[in-house]
Structure formats: C-alpha cells, structure tokens
Design a protein around this motif. Sequence first.
Motif, PDB file in Angstrom:
ATOM      1  N   GLU A   1      -1.885  -7.960  14.323  1.00 38.47           N
ATOM      2  CA  GLU A   1      -2.483  -7.943  12.987  1.00 38.47           C
ATOM      3  C   GLU A   1      -2.157  -6.637  12.248  1.00 38.47           C
ATOM      4  OE1 GLU A   1      -6.772  -8.009  12.713  1.00 38.47           O
ATOM      5  OE2 GLU A   1      -6.672  -8.937  10.731  1.00 38.47           O
ATOM      6  N   VAL A   2      -2.249  -5.514  12.979  1.00 36.73           N
ATOM      7  CA  VAL A   2      -2.006  -4.227  12.325  1.00 36.73           C
ATOM      8  C   VAL A   2      -0.545  -4.133  11.860  1.00 36.73           C
ATOM      9  CG1 VAL A   2      -1.361  -2.645  14.215  1.00 36.73           C
ATOM     10  CG2 VAL A   2      -2.940  -1.896  12.476  1.00 36.73           C
ATOM     11  N   LYS A   3       0.366  -4.708  12.651  1.00 35.72           N
ATOM     12  CA  LYS A   3       1.774  -4.656  12.268  1.00 35.72           C
ATOM     13  C   LYS A   3       2.062  -5.622  11.110  1.00 35.72           C
ATOM     14  CE  LYS A   3       4.345  -2.290  13.633  1.00 35.72           C
ATOM     15  NZ  LYS A   3       4.505  -0.904  13.109  1.00 35.72           N
ATOM     16  N   GLU A   4       1.335  -6.736  11.063  1.00 39.89           N
ATOM     17  CA  GLU A   4       1.587  -7.713  10.005  1.00 39.89           C
ATOM     18  C   GLU A   4       0.924  -7.324   8.681  1.00 39.89           C
ATOM     19  OE1 GLU A   4       2.208 -11.708  12.758  1.00 39.89           O
ATOM     20  OE2 GLU A   4       0.289 -11.389  11.740  1.00 39.89           O
ATOM     21  N   LYS A   5      -0.254  -6.683   8.762  1.00 41.26           N
ATOM     22  CA  LYS A   5      -1.040  -6.491   7.537  1.00 41.26           C
ATOM     23  C   LYS A   5      -1.007  -5.091   6.960  1.00 41.26           C
ATOM     24  CE  LYS A   5      -4.110 -10.340   8.171  1.00 41.26           C
ATOM     25  NZ  LYS A   5      -5.431 -10.747   8.664  1.00 41.26           N
ATOM     26  N   VAL A   6      -0.670  -4.104   7.770  1.00 37.38           N
ATOM     27  CA  VAL A   6      -0.725  -2.748   7.246  1.00 37.38           C
ATOM     28  C   VAL A   6       0.676  -2.283   6.867  1.00 37.38           C
ATOM     29  CG1 VAL A   6      -1.442  -0.365   7.700  1.00 37.38           C
ATOM     30  CG2 VAL A   6      -2.733  -2.265   8.682  1.00 37.38           C
ATOM     31  N   GLY A   7       0.813  -1.885   5.626  1.00 38.07           N
ATOM     32  CA  GLY A   7       2.102  -1.390   5.144  1.00 38.07           C
ATOM     33  C   GLY A   7       1.922  -0.032   4.505  1.00 38.07           C
ATOM     34  N   GLN A   8       2.823   0.294   3.578  1.00 40.11           N
ATOM     35  CA  GLN A   8       2.794   1.592   2.910  1.00 40.11           C
ATOM     36  C   GLN A   8       2.361   1.427   1.466  1.00 40.11           C
ATOM     37  OE1 GLN A   8       6.689   3.291   3.134  1.00 40.11           O
ATOM     38  NE2 GLN A   8       6.143   4.626   4.818  1.00 40.11           N
ATOM     39  N   CYS A   9       1.531   2.371   1.004  1.00 34.63           N
ATOM     40  CA  CYS A   9       1.165   2.418  -0.407  1.00 34.63           C
ATOM     41  C   CYS A   9       2.434   2.693  -1.220  1.00 34.63           C
ATOM     42  CB  CYS A   9       0.156   3.528  -0.636  1.00 34.63           C
ATOM     43  SG  CYS A   9      -0.205   3.846  -2.364  1.00 34.63           S
ATOM     44  N   GLU A  10       2.643   1.934  -2.278  1.00 31.76           N
ATOM     45  CA  GLU A  10       3.891   2.126  -3.017  1.00 31.76           C
ATOM     46  C   GLU A  10       3.859   3.369  -3.912  1.00 31.76           C
ATOM     47  OE1 GLU A  10       3.117  -1.116  -6.589  1.00 31.76           O
ATOM     48  OE2 GLU A  10       4.193  -1.761  -4.783  1.00 31.76           O
ATOM     49  N   VAL A  11       2.687   3.990  -4.051  1.00 31.32           N
ATOM     50  CA  VAL A  11       2.592   5.217  -4.850  1.00 31.32           C
ATOM     51  C   VAL A  11       2.672   6.459  -3.952  1.00 31.32           C
ATOM     52  CG1 VAL A  11       1.141   6.561  -6.427  1.00 31.32           C
ATOM     53  CG2 VAL A  11       1.230   4.060  -6.623  1.00 31.32           C
ATOM     54  N   CYS A  12       1.804   6.503  -2.922  1.00 32.68           N
ATOM     55  CA  CYS A  12       1.686   7.747  -2.144  1.00 32.68           C
ATOM     56  C   CYS A  12       2.196   7.628  -0.701  1.00 32.68           C
ATOM     57  CB  CYS A  12       0.232   8.216  -2.148  1.00 32.68           C
ATOM     58  SG  CYS A  12      -0.846   7.256  -1.074  1.00 32.68           S
ATOM     59  N   PHE A  13       2.541   6.418  -0.258  1.00 36.25           N
ATOM     60  CA  PHE A  13       3.084   6.169   1.088  1.00 36.25           C
ATOM     61  C   PHE A  13       2.071   6.365   2.205  1.00 36.25           C
ATOM     62  CE2 PHE A  13       6.469   7.363  -1.796  1.00 36.25           C
ATOM     63  CZ  PHE A  13       7.233   6.217  -1.736  1.00 36.25           C
ATOM     64  N   ASN A  14       0.792   6.394   1.826  1.00 34.54           N
ATOM     65  CA  ASN A  14      -0.272   6.329   2.819  1.00 34.54           C
ATOM     66  C   ASN A  14      -0.297   4.895   3.368  1.00 34.54           C
ATOM     67  OD1 ASN A  14      -2.580   6.902   4.271  1.00 34.54           O
ATOM     68  ND2 ASN A  14      -3.937   6.980   2.502  1.00 34.54           N
ATOM     69  N   LEU A  15      -1.051   4.661   4.435  1.00 28.63           N
ATOM     70  CA  LEU A  15      -1.191   3.310   4.940  1.00 28.63           C
ATOM     71  C   LEU A  15      -1.974   2.477   3.931  1.00 28.63           C
ATOM     72  CD1 LEU A  15      -2.144   4.035   8.649  1.00 28.63           C
ATOM     73  CD2 LEU A  15       0.104   3.458   7.720  1.00 28.63           C
ATOM     74  N   ALA A  16      -1.593   1.213   3.782  1.00 25.21           N
ATOM     75  CA  ALA A  16      -2.266   0.353   2.810  1.00 25.21           C
ATOM     76  C   ALA A  16      -2.195  -1.097   3.258  1.00 25.21           C
ATOM     77  CB  ALA A  16      -1.605   0.506   1.446  1.00 25.21           C
TER      78      ALA A  16
END
Length: 199
Positions: free
Chosen positions: A48-63
């Motif tokens: 789930e974490v690999k499928e749902k968590v990506g990068q914020c397109e503004v700051c590159f934090n987890l999103a």
Amino acid sequence: MFAPPINRLITELARFPGIGQRTAQRLAFHILRASDEEAFALADAIREVKEKVGQCEVCFNLATEATCRICQDDRRDAHVLCVVEEPSDVIPIERTNEFSGRYHVLGGALSPIDGVDPEDLHMAELLDRAGQNGVREVVVATNATTTGEATALYIADELRRSAPQVSVTRLASGLPVGSDLEYADEITLGRALRSRREL
Ligand SMILES: [Zn+2]
C-alpha cells in the motif's frame, strides 16, 4: 541451508539498513511463526505504501495526493522555504513547532565523489521556487556533514546570483540541550562559539 522461499525472505530483509544476516534470519522466523493474518498485514502495508505514497509536485515531500499536506495548508507561510535533504528530515523540524513556512526536499546532498551533482537533486526547482514573488527567506537545513555543508554553500552561492533579494540562513549548530561542555567534541563546541548570540 533453508528452503528457497525462506532464503529469499532472509535476503530481502537483510537489505534493510542496520539489519545483518542474523537479524534478518530472526525476523524471517518471526514472520514464519506469525499468523497468516499478521504476516499478510505486513505484506499489504508494504504494497500500500509503495502504491499510494508518492512525491509532492511542489516540494518533493511525501504525498498521497498531487501535493503534500503542508503545501495544501494555507496557514503555512509560503514566503519562507526550509530546504532539507530527505522527506524524513521534515518530521523532526515539524516536531519543534518552531517553523511555519514550507519545505523543499532536495532528495539528497551534493557529493561529486559519489556522482551526485545538482542535476541529480531538486535543485533547479528550488532556485525556481525561491525566485518566485514574495519568497523572502530560504532556511538551509541540510545535514551538518561534509556533503550537507557543501550543499548549503552551493545553495547560498546560487541564490545570491539568481535571487539576491532572498535572505539565505543556515540552522545554527551548537551544544545538545542537557549536555556538559566537557563532553562536547571540539567541532561542535567551536561552532557553538562562532554562532554565539547576545543574551
Ligand atoms: Zn509539498
């Protein structure tokens, strides 16, 4: 020594930081002993974490959406950016409750020896964000390591050129709270002395 599926699990577990062969074996046997429910919950959580968590397109934090929760929060000051190396560095800064601006996650630190150049980090995006209207301060919170310091100097140089109106600050480094002077190493103590402030 073990059946191939067990060997495979041990090999995968041994890739985790700080986990050697013996700990990997212990964890593998723990998983083998666990109920199906417990073991599959672990497998599902990883998926789930690999499928749902990506990068914020503004700051590159987890999103978990296009932008992270901090970028979505209108109460956060968009005119102050805090630059960190990794998404995990956002958490300790948030815990201080001392920072109400936004973040910029570089994705690492500059290290020419290891082949990490500015193009390998989210550096261009940082310079772009810092140059935008209204940004008045960039707080460089990269690690107090050789590569973290080199990255901080690079950012300061680049911003002086491309966005001279922005003030670039660095986290002060000093003595750990609750520690005695006699136990401080000379580098930490030297820095604490250099960044002393008026009382
Ligand atoms: Zn964000």
